[in-house]
Motif scaffolding. Structure first.
Motif, PDB file in Angstrom:
ATOM      1  N   ALA A  88     -47.287   3.403 -18.372  1.00  0.00           N
ATOM      2  CA  ALA A  88     -45.902   3.812 -18.592  1.00  0.00           C
ATOM      3  C   ALA A  88     -45.464   4.806 -17.513  1.00  0.00           C
ATOM      4  CB  ALA A  88     -45.745   4.424 -19.971  1.00  0.00           C
ATOM      5  N   CYS A  89     -46.190   4.828 -16.400  1.00  0.00           N
ATOM      6  CA  CYS A  89     -45.882   5.805 -15.353  1.00  0.00           C
ATOM      7  C   CYS A  89     -44.680   5.388 -14.512  1.00  0.00           C
ATOM      8  CB  CYS A  89     -47.104   6.026 -14.471  1.00  0.00           C
ATOM      9  SG  CYS A  89     -48.295   7.132 -15.255  1.00  0.00           S
ATOM     10  N   LEU A  90     -44.098   6.364 -13.823  1.00  0.00           N
ATOM     11  CA  LEU A  90     -42.847   6.102 -13.109  1.00  0.00           C
ATOM     12  C   LEU A  90     -43.007   5.998 -11.603  1.00  0.00           C
ATOM     13  CD1 LEU A  90     -40.678   8.681 -15.079  1.00  0.00           C
ATOM     14  CD2 LEU A  90     -40.644   6.207 -15.355  1.00  0.00           C
ATOM     15  N   GLY A  91     -43.821   6.855 -11.024  1.00  0.00           N
ATOM     16  CA  GLY A  91     -43.909   6.918  -9.569  1.00  0.00           C
ATOM     17  C   GLY A  91     -45.045   6.085  -9.015  1.00  0.00           C
ATOM     18  N   ALA A  92     -45.341   6.294  -7.732  1.00  0.00           N
ATOM     19  CA  ALA A  92     -46.422   5.568  -7.074  1.00  0.00           C
ATOM     20  C   ALA A  92     -47.725   6.339  -7.247  1.00  0.00           C
ATOM     21  CB  ALA A  92     -46.108   5.399  -5.599  1.00  0.00           C
TER      22      ALA A  92
END
Lengths: 86, 487
Positions: free
Chosen positions: B460-464
């Protein structure tokens, strides 16, 4: 030759909608143009703040061209177009 | 996150933002019902599916997941407005974290070995000769596989001199490390909740975005709106997944309406010291190895598929457990919310009475967008507790083992860490063998994380991943090491 500036919006909306994943891949993919382009993270470009425009985030600015629903392919194509015109 | 995943993630996030906006509006039920129509109005483009009606149908199902319901239980007759009401009335969120949008599922071609057009129909016919099941024949000058006889061993693939035989996979089935998602008799993906460890690999793997997490965001916002004391506890990985500092995250969470904000890194300090003591005790008693116990998907794996390794799992609780214990001691009447990089923590939250809800990073991001909170303008708030360097780096693969080493007070070279960076069929097989034979040749402290890269790579992470890892480590470097901490 002037450098082509690529601004990746890292305002909250753009970052959450996937903008945060663009820079590392784009930087790696454009290695061979490294001397001719500059990729930077930008503060909110203000493109997302009317009505439903958040749904077209992330936004990326290639010189004066704003790319909505930006992904690697779109941004890469825009960069190449600029470089060819130079 | 690779580019192809971006489109499905953007869709899911857009639905969440609209849902939260509907909740904040003066007519939640009606505005929820309108979400599919707002996203695909009359005469709108049809970017992905066959027609606008199908797109709306899928968006309706995605909204249902956002409201926290099982799409499998939906009768398709009930209006979204009715579901919105039900979500508001619900006292307890649904138990199983994942749900499949059948209308979005492509019912992909079952995994098989397939002869492509590149088959040259050669004279040697190594494919026919290597197949031990007589599944290959020559039809019209080309090899052809009889699916009823094929055992998918792949021998023909490796024998073909042209590389003309390929194995196709079903992305969700292929990603699942425990065989919990399979096609039903009609060809659509189904999750076997008895087997599922909620790791969320299928959610990221499906290119149609057909697997969803059932959100608790409405439940949480309802609690905040009711004026209750709602406390946020955020996972260390979050620092890498928002473009701001830890202090600014705190301010943003306060702006959402949380009354207090705790770092789960605070509990990670307790986990590290407890685990180091536990390990020392175990080594003294002659234990051959010990595994860490903080990954929720791993704990679920042990319970459901690998009970034989249980005696080797550390008795230390997770950072969330200790953080929630501290919070409930200080604020006994508060509602607690864990802010999580993954879906697997849902199970842990369900089993822990000290944690009431889970909000994953994606959902948190949607809340920020819906409320128009610009994090870069948030103030840099202080935390009452200063978490250690190692606790902050818990989220990065190798970080937990490092924290145990830093908290270790025994003989220096007694610890030989082994980093199991990602659970898949191979690593699970290895773990099974260690448990069975009672020895691990590679070392004695096994750090196990389900996601390759650690919690910073949660589903569920957003960034790289690369940037997030760097940021988490930078934040860690600003803290004090556990090594220097007095007992």
């Amino acid at each position: 030759m002037e450098k082509v500036t690529v601004k990746i919006c890292e305002g909250t909306t753009c970052f959450v909608m996937g903008g945060g994943t663009i820079k590392p891949v784009l930087t790696a993919l454009t290695q061979r143009y490294a001397a001719r382009i500059e990729i930077v993270s930008a503060r909110c470009l203000g493109a997302c703040n009317h009505a439903d425009s958040f749904s077209k985030a992330p936004y990326v600015l290639v010189e004066d061209e704003i790319i909505s629903a930006a992904d690697i392919e779109k941004v890469y194509a825009a960069i190449e177009k600029r470089l060819k015109n130079d | 996150m690779i580019s192809s995943e971006l489109e499905t993630k953007r869709l899911k996030r857009e639905v969440l933002v609209r849902l939260i906006r509907a909740f904040l509006s003066d007519n939640f039920a009606e505005n929820t019902r309108l979400i599919p129509y707002d996203m695909r109005p009359k005469y709108s483009d049809v970017p992905f599916r066959c027609c606008v009606y199908k797109e709306r149908g899928i968006l309706r199902a995605r909204t249902l997941a956002g409201l926290g319901f099982s799409i499998e239980d939906d009768d398709e007759k009930t209006l979204l407005s009715e579901y919105a009401q039900r979500a508001l009335q619900r006292q307890k969120p649904d138990s199983n974290p994942l749900t499949v949008v059948e209308s979005a599922c492509h019912s992909c071609q079952a995994a098989r070995i397939y002869v492509t057009d590149l088959c040259q129909g050669c004279v040697a016919r190594p494919c026919m000769n290597t197949c031990r099941f007589g599944a290959i024949s020559h039809v019209n000058g080309k090899a052809s596989i009889d699916p009823d006889k094929c055992k998918k061993c792949g021998m023909c693939m490796s024998s073909c001199p042209y590389g003309a035989i390929v194995k196709t996979v079903v992305p969700c089935e292929n990603a699942c490390p425990v065989g919990a998602i399979v096609k039903d008799e009609r060809g659509f993906a189904r999750i076997d909740t008895e087997k599922c460890i909620s790791c969320g690999k299928c959610v990221s793997a499906c290119p149609f975005g057909a697997v969803h997490a059932k959100s608790q965001v409405i439940d949480i916002l309802k609690q905040i709106k009711s004026g209750k004391e709602v406390i946020a506890m955020f996972a260390p990985a979050l620092v890498g997944h928002l473009p701001c500092s830890a202090g600014q995250i705190k301010d943003a969470l306060l702006k959402i309406g949380f009354s207090q904000v705790y770092e789960v890194a605070q509990g990670a300090d307790v986990t590290a010291t407890t685990e180091a003591k536990d390990f020392q005790e175990r080594l003294k008693n002659g234990a051959p190895f010990m595994t860490t116990s903080c990954c929720a998907a791993y704990n679920e794996l042990v319970k459901k598929h690998l009970p034989e390794i249980q005696p080797y799992v550390s008795d230390a609780h997770t950072p969330l457990y200790y953080t929630a214990e501290i919070v409930k001691k200080e604020h006994p009447d508060a509602v607690t919310v864990f802010i999580s990089p993954c879906f697997a923590k849902r199970r842990e939250v369900l089993d822990n009475p000290n944690v009431n809800y889970l909000l994953n990073f994606e959902e948190l991001g949607a809340v920020l967008i819906a409320l128009g909170i610009e994090i870069e303008t948030c103030a840099d708030k202080e935390f009452a507790y200063q978490s250690s360097t190692e606790a902050r780096e818990f989220a990065v693969s190798g970080g937990v083992a490092k924290s145990v080493q830093a908290a270790w007070r025994g003989e220096k070279d007694a610890i030989k860490p082994v980093i199991v960076n990602g659970l898949d069929k191979t690593s699970i097989r290895d773990l099974k063998m260690y448990a069975k034979t009672g020895q691990c040749p590679a070392g004695n402290l096994l750090e196990i994380m389900c996601c390759p890269g650690g919690c910073v790579a949660g589903n569920a992470c957003l960034g790289a991943l690369k940037d997030a890892t760097k940021k988490v480590k930078e934040y860690g470097a600003k803290g004090q090491s556990l090594e220097n901490r007095k007992e």
